[in-house]
Design an enzyme around this catalytic site. Structure first.
Site, PDB file in Angstrom:
ATOM      1  N   GLU A  88       0.782  -1.239   0.000  1.00  0.00           N
ATOM      2  CA  GLU A  88       0.000   0.000   0.000  1.00  0.00           C
ATOM      3  C   GLU A  88       0.816   1.294   0.000  1.00  0.00           C
ATOM      4  OE1 GLU A  88      -3.365   0.223  -0.355  1.00  0.00           O
ATOM      5  OE2 GLU A  88      -3.166  -1.924  -0.759  1.00  0.00           O
ATOM      6  N   SER A 103     -54.561 -30.053  28.887  1.00  0.00           N
ATOM      7  CA  SER A 103     -54.246 -31.063  29.909  1.00  0.00           C
ATOM      8  C   SER A 103     -52.825 -30.956  30.441  1.00  0.00           C
ATOM      9  CB  SER A 103     -54.442 -32.450  29.337  1.00  0.00           C
ATOM     10  OG  SER A 103     -55.733 -32.577  28.853  1.00  0.00           O
TER      11      SER A 103
END
Lengths: 178, 773
Positions: B187, B467
């Protein structure tokens, strides 16, 4: 005369026999089965009627009078009775680590290890004993008592531990009074 | 002459005016630039001196315990290792994160384990398998057997801010020289010699670009890139370029080169991982090579450096060859800058780029994460979670979660296939798996597809339990009744506030009386209502409160049959109390929170309260085991589950809800199936929910000990007469059965039917019995 007496005796015997037969026959007739205990009805404002009163109530077929009973099942043994269980051995490793943490006064770390030990073997009461110990060290009487209760259940069959659990309970109660 | 003089004077005046104006302009622009730069420096300082980056908090699953003798498939361990980011190695695993699986053995070089409560350094271990179980675990170095091994937690999720960036911070000292050189070569080769702007670099870039008629090279220095990424919008404007220039010069004035490079290394964008950006070299080295930046080799460093230009184009996950070519360009640039020998380069260029085998991270356990987030909100603000880089350790078990998700989907598809009418109903479901002793939530599935509906049915839905609520009614009845008590199954009409109510059984049950155990095992509504009416609704409400239900505060007679709304998680938690000697655990999802340095910030321990006595809990468990062995959940054995399980089915009116809650001493799971709009699903709890439970538990052999519950001291076994429910007279009662009773609540009288004070009757009974035999 003799024969008369004899015949009289015979008829008594017959009457007795018929009585016995009657009683036994009567006792053989099926009886209405009652629920074991009729508990107190609740005082809430609920009316009930045993006869199907409402028009829309469906008509039921006659039902069997013999009660339906279900047998409890028993399978396997709790792991506490099976000392070779790999889970139990692994769990004991963590219990050992926790004891060390407790000795070092690191209650939080001890609790973490014990929570994992409990998961591996929920029936090993030692873990509950040490959890109670750790919470006592942290001053949380409520949790200490709860885990002491669990230790009591799971160490009930081990006399040495049983005594320790009771002693622990006294210590917790003493600390709570202070 | 005078005119000439005046002209000259005017000219001089004009000149000096120009000079003055120029000077003023210069001073003015200098001042402006200075002010501007000062402003920029303030902006830079503000950004840099505070927290430089927002680091998302990471959420981890629980650690996994392995031990010899544990039921664990070799393939299941391999899946787990790959999810933890381990990669297969060709030979002996030489470094952390590598494993090799041969025959019945897995050798793995473990990662370090570091959570606030568990620490273990990475060691090589060997696991030997036999008959789908772990036979032995050995420390490879010492050859010693290990009785217990803890695997590190899995990363499940990140709390992102709006920018959705992942990052692991590194300091410049951590980054190896060769990696820095590679990045500079790629870079900004003259980074250490320019002052933020590299004129030579720009000229070279212009020259190259003009020569090739294309935009091949950018002249941006590392400082400029940083300024661009950090403060500026990506639009291509001349003014932006100017600002970028001023900013980089200001930055160079303010900071040392090393500092700028460090910020850059932590800032650069290096790729994408399922919707979130990979930022910084720390995160990238883990993402691409599964190692900390310190361990990156030269080739790996060069590969990462090569990515900076276009991370997604050169990513080794996308194109290995292109990545290799770009890496080689970087290596070449390193040679040019004398950071690398040509001979070294020659050795490296042929080697391929081998990225780590990465588990696909995404939204795993999304409903659990949503639930966790609501729990965490009490402790941390969303901003804190998004930026402070916390580590959040949870109770989630990723294996259980996976099994739960799969079982639910499989079960719902199966149900739809069996009844095409269901395809019109939007069939939904929820699964909760908990450890009953600790209250740890091991898994939570709040719906079928999170991407379609985020409504978490496990915690947000209010559904009738049907139930599935009966065990709590029966618990309330245990002071009055025993499992041997007879309950009436005769149809009745009850008048509630003047209105008639005639409860019905789900399936016809042709007996006038049933024992309490039978009533629960076969889920008989009429007998349950009989019990409920006798003990009273207040008593049931009190019991419900003890079990932690909060969604209702009044109990109506229909409530005995589960005709009120409950939250599935509360129902699951309430059942935990049965499985843990009557102790109700607080449901836990979070265990620990640590800051970015690993320091403990918060912790949650198991918290229990007493819901019911251990004796009553045991008796209910025993009856719930009858549900599975002889009752409504009998079908469980056809799924191969033959060890002791307690469970209860639940089905509501018109089959709107189907439930199954089942547990062993080790694990508890609740399954709900229904439709959000309350449409019928045409199936009962036993048909719709139970198979899902069975699939789920069968997939988790390592969690089930197959043990039964320990009987507490206050429970006794007595033989009772089947006809009367009273204590059996030995040798007298013709049909007897053993049953569990509370020690202080056993039937008090011996059977009056078969034993009488009348000696005559006694004789007759004896004769009768003789004949019966």
């Amino acid at each position: 005369m003799i024969s008369k007496t004899c015949s009289n005796d015979k008829s008594y015997g017959r009457i007795f026999f018929v009585c016995v037969l009657l009683v036994s026959l009567l006792s053989c007739t099926p009886k209405i089965i009652r629920p074991s205990k009729e508990p107190q009805r609740s005082p809430v404002p609920i009316q009930e009627t045993s006869k199907p009163a409402a028009k829309d109530t469906p008509v039921y077929k006659p039902m069997d009078k013999k009660p339906m009973v279900t047998k409890p099942v028993e399978k396997d043994v709790p792991s506490a009775e099976n000392p070779q269980s790999p889970r139990l051995l692994a769990s004991l490793q963590l219990t050992g680590q926790a004891r060390q943490h407790l000795e070092e006064g690191d209650a939080d770390n001890a609790i973490r290890s014990l929570e994992r030990a409990v998961v591996l073997d929920p029936s090993n009461g030692q873990n509950y004993y040490y959890l109670s110990e750790a919470w006592l060290q942290k001053g949380n009487i409520d949790q200490a008592l709860k885990f002491n209760e669990l230790a009591e259940i799971h160490l009930a069959n081990q006399s040495r531990w049983g005594a320790m659990v009771i002693e622990q309970k006294h210590r917790i109660l003493d600390q709570s009074e202070r | 002459m005078k005119k000439k003089k005046r002209k000259k004077r005017n000219k001089n005046k004009f000149r000096s005016w120009i000079a003055l104006s120029a000077l003023l302009l210069l001073i003015f622009s200098l001042v402006t630039v200075s002010i501007y730069c000062f402003g920029l420096s303030m902006e830079i300082d503000k950004r840099f001196s505070g927290r430089r980056w927002s680091i998302p908090s990471k959420v981890y699953s629980d650690t996994l315990l392995l031990y010899p003798g544990q039921q664990f498939d070799q393939s299941a361990i391999l899946t787990k290792l790959s999810r933890l980011g381990y990669r297969p190695s060709s030979g002996k695993p030489g470094q952390m994160g590598e494993y090799v699986s041969t025959g019945n053995t897995i050798t793995v070089f473990l990662h370090n384990l570091e959570t606030p409560f568990s620490k273990r350094s990475g060691i090589p271990v060997r696991m030997v398998f036999r008959n789908k179980q772990i036979d032995a675990i050995l420390d490879v170095t010492s050859g010693q057997p290990l009785p217990l091994l803890e695997l590190e937690p899995e990363e499940i999720m990140l709390f992102f801010g709006s920018d959705r960036e992942r990052r692991q911070l590194v300091s410049i000292a951590q980054v190896p020289k060769h990696v820095i050189h590679a990045i500079l070569a790629a870079e900004d080769t003259r980074f250490f010699s320019h002052r933020g702007m590299d004129v030579r670099g720009i000229l070279r870039a212009v020259f190259i670009n003009v020569k090739s008629f294309a935009l091949k090279q950018g002249g941006s220095t590392i400082t400029q890139q940083l300024a661009k990424n950090y403060f500026l919008t990506p639009e291509r404007k001349f003014t932006r370029k100017i600002k970028e220039l001023f900013m980089s010069i200001t930055m160079e004035f303010m900071y040392e080169k090393e500092e700028i490079l460090e910020i850059y290394l932590n800032e650069i964008y290096l790729g994408q991982k399922s919707g979130s950006g990979i930022n910084g070299i720390g995160e990238a080295s883990f993402f691409y090579f599964d190692k900390p930046v310190e361990n990156l080799t030269l080739a790996e460093g060069a590969a990462i450096a090569g990515l900076i230009r276009a991370p997604n184009r050169y990513s080794p996950y996308i194109n290995k060859e292109l990545c290799r070519q770009r890496r080689n360009q970087v290596l070449e640039a390193m040679v040019k800058n004398e950071w690398l020998d040509e001979s070294q380069r020659q050795k490296l260029i042929a080697t391929p780029v081998e990225p780590a085998v990465n588990a696909i991270h995404g939204s795993r356990a999304p409903y659990f994460m949503d639930y966790l987030s609501t729990q965490l909100q009490a402790l941390y603000s969303p901003q804190a979670l998004e930026s402070l880089g916390l580590s959040i350790y949870t109770t989630l078990d990723s294996d259980v979660q996976k099994a739960a998700e799969e079982a639910l989907e499989k079960g719902l598809v199966r149900l739809e296939k069996s009844n095409p009418a269901l395809l019109k109903t939007k069939l939904q479901g929820a699964v909760i798996v908990m450890q009953p002793r600790t209250g740890y939530i091991l898994a939570m599935v709040g719906g079928r597809d999170y991407s379609k509906s985020q409504f978490n049915r496990a915690v947000q839905a209010l559904r009738q339990p049907g139930s599935a609520f009966k065990p709590f009614v029966f618990t309330a009845g245990l002071d009055v009744y025993t499992p041997a008590s007879l309950l009436s199954n005769i149809p009745k009409t009850y008048y509630i506030d003047g209105k008639p109510w005639s409860p019905k059984n789900y399936a016809p049950f042709s007996r006038e009386y049933v024992t309490m155990r039978t009533a629960l095992a076969h889920s008989i509504n009429l007998a349950t209502v009989d019990l409920a009416m006798n003990i009273g609704m207040d008593r049931i409400m009190e019991t419900a409160k003890d079990f932690g239900f909060t969604s209702f505060d009044r109990m109506y007679p229909s409530g005995a049959l589960g005709g009120m709304d409950v939250i599935p998680l509360e129902l699951a938690r309430a059942y935990c109390a049965f499985a843990s000697d009557g102790m109700l655990p607080f449901p836990l999802s979070m265990k620990e929170v640590a800051d970015e340095n690993g320091e403990l910030l918060d912790k949650r321990h198991v918290k229990i309260t007493r819901a019911v006595s251990p004796e009553k809990a045991f008796i209910i468990n025993s009856m719930l085991q009858s549900v599975v062995e002889q009752g409504t959940a009998e079908s469980l054995k056809f799924y191969g589950i033959t060890y002791p399980v307690c469970g209860k089915t639940g089905t509501t009116n018109d089959n709107r809800d189907a439930w199954f809650v089942g547990f062993t001493p080790d694990i508890l799971a609740l399954v709900w199936v229904g439709a959000d709009d309350g449409k019928t699903i045409y199936a009962s709890g036993a048909r719709a929910a139970l198979p899902i439970w069975a699939d789920l538990i069968s997939a988790l052999p390592q969690y089930v000990s197959k043990n039964s519950f320990t009987k507490p001291p206050g429970v006794v076994k007595r033989t009772f007469c089947l006809q009367t429910g009273q204590l059996a007279v030995p040798g007298k009662c013709p049909n007897t059965q053993e049953e569990y009773f509370l020690e202080n609540h056993t039937p008090s009288e011996y059977c009056t039917e078969h034993q009488t004070t009348n000696p005559l009757k006694q004789v007759i009974d004896d004769i009768k019995n003789l004949f019966k035999r």
